[in-house]
Enzyme design. Structure first.
Site, PDB file in Angstrom:
ATOM      1  N   ASN A  10      -4.586   0.407 -12.008  1.00 46.88           N
ATOM      2  CA  ASN A  10      -3.978   1.641 -11.519  1.00 46.88           C
ATOM      3  C   ASN A  10      -5.109   2.453 -10.902  1.00 46.88           C
ATOM      4  O   ASN A  10      -5.886   3.091 -11.604  1.00 46.88           O
ATOM      5  CB  ASN A  10      -3.327   2.395 -12.689  1.00 46.88           C
ATOM      6  CG  ASN A  10      -2.645   3.660 -12.239  1.00 46.88           C
ATOM      7  OD1 ASN A  10      -2.708   4.041 -11.062  1.00 46.88           O
ATOM      8  ND2 ASN A  10      -1.988   4.331 -13.164  1.00 46.88           N
ATOM      9  N   ARG A  67      -0.439  -0.871  -9.540  1.00 54.64           N
ATOM     10  CA  ARG A  67       0.590   0.163  -9.530  1.00 54.64           C
ATOM     11  C   ARG A  67       0.509   0.923  -8.207  1.00 54.64           C
ATOM     12  O   ARG A  67      -0.563   1.340  -7.793  1.00 54.64           O
ATOM     13  CB  ARG A  67       0.350   1.140 -10.682  1.00 54.64           C
ATOM     14  CG  ARG A  67       1.318   2.285 -10.634  1.00 54.64           C
ATOM     15  CD  ARG A  67       0.850   3.446 -11.484  1.00 54.64           C
ATOM     16  NE  ARG A  67       1.805   4.536 -11.361  1.00 54.64           N
ATOM     17  CZ  ARG A  67       1.466   5.812 -11.389  1.00 54.64           C
ATOM     18  NH1 ARG A  67       0.204   6.156 -11.511  1.00 54.64           N
ATOM     19  NH2 ARG A  67       2.383   6.746 -11.285  1.00 54.64           N
ATOM     20  N   HIS A  91       8.139   7.208 -11.433  1.00 54.78           N
ATOM     21  CA  HIS A  91       8.161   6.671 -12.811  1.00 54.78           C
ATOM     22  C   HIS A  91       9.150   5.509 -12.931  1.00 54.78           C
ATOM     23  O   HIS A  91       9.630   5.208 -14.020  1.00 54.78           O
ATOM     24  CB  HIS A  91       8.619   7.738 -13.835  1.00 54.78           C
ATOM     25  CG  HIS A  91       7.676   8.885 -14.035  1.00 54.78           C
ATOM     26  ND1 HIS A  91       8.141  10.152 -14.306  1.00 54.78           N
ATOM     27  CD2 HIS A  91       6.334   8.964 -14.027  1.00 54.78           C
ATOM     28  CE1 HIS A  91       7.118  10.973 -14.460  1.00 54.78           C
ATOM     29  NE2 HIS A  91       5.997  10.269 -14.292  1.00 54.78           N
ATOM     30  N   ARG A 126       3.827  21.288 -12.410  1.00 56.70           N
ATOM     31  CA  ARG A 126       4.771  21.312 -11.282  1.00 56.70           C
ATOM     32  C   ARG A 126       5.955  22.216 -11.599  1.00 56.70           C
ATOM     33  O   ARG A 126       6.494  22.168 -12.706  1.00 56.70           O
ATOM     34  CB  ARG A 126       5.293  19.906 -10.979  1.00 56.70           C
ATOM     35  CG  ARG A 126       4.242  18.963 -10.447  1.00 56.70           C
ATOM     36  CD  ARG A 126       4.878  17.640 -10.024  1.00 56.70           C
ATOM     37  NE  ARG A 126       3.851  16.657  -9.745  1.00 56.70           N
ATOM     38  CZ  ARG A 126       3.772  15.470 -10.351  1.00 56.70           C
ATOM     39  NH1 ARG A 126       4.665  15.119 -11.254  1.00 56.70           N
ATOM     40  NH2 ARG A 126       2.802  14.647 -10.039  1.00 56.70           N
ATOM     41  N   GLU A 181       4.105   0.718 -19.117  1.00 61.66           N
ATOM     42  CA  GLU A 181       4.132   0.427 -17.684  1.00 61.66           C
ATOM     43  C   GLU A 181       3.231  -0.758 -17.339  1.00 61.66           C
ATOM     44  O   GLU A 181       3.550  -1.545 -16.449  1.00 61.66           O
ATOM     45  CB  GLU A 181       3.721   1.680 -16.902  1.00 61.66           C
ATOM     46  CG  GLU A 181       4.819   2.729 -16.918  1.00 61.66           C
ATOM     47  CD  GLU A 181       4.372   4.101 -16.473  1.00 61.66           C
ATOM     48  OE1 GLU A 181       3.710   4.784 -17.281  1.00 61.66           O
ATOM     49  OE2 GLU A 181       4.683   4.501 -15.346  1.00 61.66           O
TER      50      GLU A 181
END
Ligand code: AMP
Length: 399
Positions: free
Chosen positions: A7, A90, A179, A240, A383
């Site tokens: 990643n 990823r 996601h 956010r 993940e």
């Protein structure tokens, strides 16, 4: 079969080496502060953790560092680089091109680059990781696994914004979600745990972490998801803002004289739990501030919980019911109080959790109370494992 999962970020690179014969982790770690005066390399394997500080000028050096580290760390159990069968990367944004993982070639690389316009902090950094691996391990199969891929099963009514068609098409503005690898993994896993095919279930997956998103998975396909054109939309997150009237943003730009860059910074980096509380983007620190009597921190937490409830309610309506609700990621896996407050007063929908079963962190547990017609689960996300599984499938068949 051994898979290296990478990643790659703009100044960091996380990795995990997995033995896919038994889906176990052989080693994992990260390279941080790439390109900065002093970098950090951390590697963990069976009973061992090594941290080294050194200069890491670019991603190529970072990949070399990871590979040498894996070979030198006996506990990792890797004898030679030839034993790595493939690399899985990823990728945050795959636009409307990629609905599943695929092997990297020039055309795939070019598309990831093109979608960098929509994910400027992520896609260019992922490409650095891919290019570094191509140089250091030429010929090794590399697979890209997209955060957006699972959400490509969404119907047009869920992914289309109400903008004029001409502009939406010209700029490819639509809901892509994010996601996706996590939502796919936990929805598949909960179906397994319930002993039912995912194609026969209505599932709401709540990925609640620093970034948060909620997805309605109906019969194994995404019906809707809370993140949108970018990961900004939907939940109130660490930093956010999430859902907001778009014209409020225009109003702020006009009356404060903000540039698009300044506005972007505020919406994505200075808002959310951080912006409302003025204290922290981290849920644990929000809880500490509440305990110390901070009312803005309490408001930030209340907004977070209320918004999860709202998404669950709307997705139950959209799917005409729900069989399972899944909590995952940092807050979802480790916050019994948060789960309890989200599920409180939802008995109208048949959602009831058991306080004792809910007192769990980071484990696969059915936390529903007896008589709850909806199963509520905690399922830790994985993940890296999902990326490794996709990598095997894309590189060696079954895809
Ligand atoms: P993630 O982005 O999935 O790593 O999740 C990060 C978020 O999870 C942060 O807001 C953390 O405060 C929160 N978190 C991690 N561990 C815990 C915990 N034990 N209790 C409550 N929140 C936690």
């Amino acid at each position: 079969m051994i898979i290296l999962v990478i990643n790659s970020g703009s100044s960091s690179l996380k990795f995990q080496l997995l033995n896919m014969d038994n889906e176990s982790v052989m080693a994992q770690g990260q390279v941080e502060k790439i390109g900065l005066p002093s970098g950090i390399f951390t590697i963990k394997a069976e009973g061992l953790k090594n941290k080294t500080e050194l200069e890491i000028p670019n991603h190529e050096v970072a990949v070399e560092l990871v590979l040498n580290g894996l070979l030198e760390t006996k506990e990792a159990g890797l004898k030679s680089l030839d034993d790595i069968d493939a690399i899985g990367h990823r990728i945050v944004q795959g636009g409307d091109t990629f609905s599943k993982a695929c092997l990297v070639d020039d055309a795939v690389r070019a598309k990831i680059e093109e979608y960098g316009a929509m994910a400027p902090l992520h896609n260019p950094a992922h490409l650095k990781g891919i290019d570094a691996c191509s140089k250091v391990m030429p010929g090794k199969p590399q697979v890209v696994v997209f955060d957006t891929a699972f959400h490509q099963t969404m119907p047009a009514m869920a992914y289309t914004y109400g903008l004029p068609k001409e502009y939406a098409e010209k700029h490819k503005i639509r809901r892509y979600g994010a996601h996706g690898t996590s939502h796919r993994y936990v929805s598949g896993r909960v179906a397994e745990l319930m002993g039912k095919p995912v194609e026969e279930l209505k599932i709401i997956t709540c990925h609640l972490g620093n970034g948060s998103s909620i997805t309605a998975v109906k019969n194994g396909k995404v019906l809707d998801t809370s993140m949108g054109f970018t990961p900004h939309e939907g939940m109130l997150m660490g930093t956010r803002c999430g859902d907001i009237d778009a014209t409020a943003v225009l109003y702020l730009m006009k009356h404060e004289g903000f540039t698009p860059e300044r506005m972007d910074q505020m919406l994505n980096k200075e808002s959310g739990l951080m912006g409302v509380s003025g204290v922290s983007s981290d849920f644990r620190e929000i809880d500490d501030a509440i305990a110390a009597g901070n009312e803005q921190a309490k408001l930030a937490r209340d907004i977070f919980i209320y918004r999860v409830k709202k998404y669950i309610g709307s997705y139950v309506a959209a799917m005409n019911g729900v069989d399972a609700i899944v909590f995952t990621a940092g807050i979802g896996e480790n916050g019994p109080d948060v789960r309890e407050e989200i599920c409180a007063d939802m008995d109208f929908l048949g959602i009831k959790i058991d306080a004792e079963k809910n007192n769990v962190r980071g484990k696969e547990v059915n936390i529903s109370a007896e008589g709850s017609s909806v199963q509520v689960w905690v399922v830790p996300t994985n993940e890296e494992l999902a990326i490794a599984q996709d990598t095997v499938a894309a590189a060696f068949g079954n895809n």
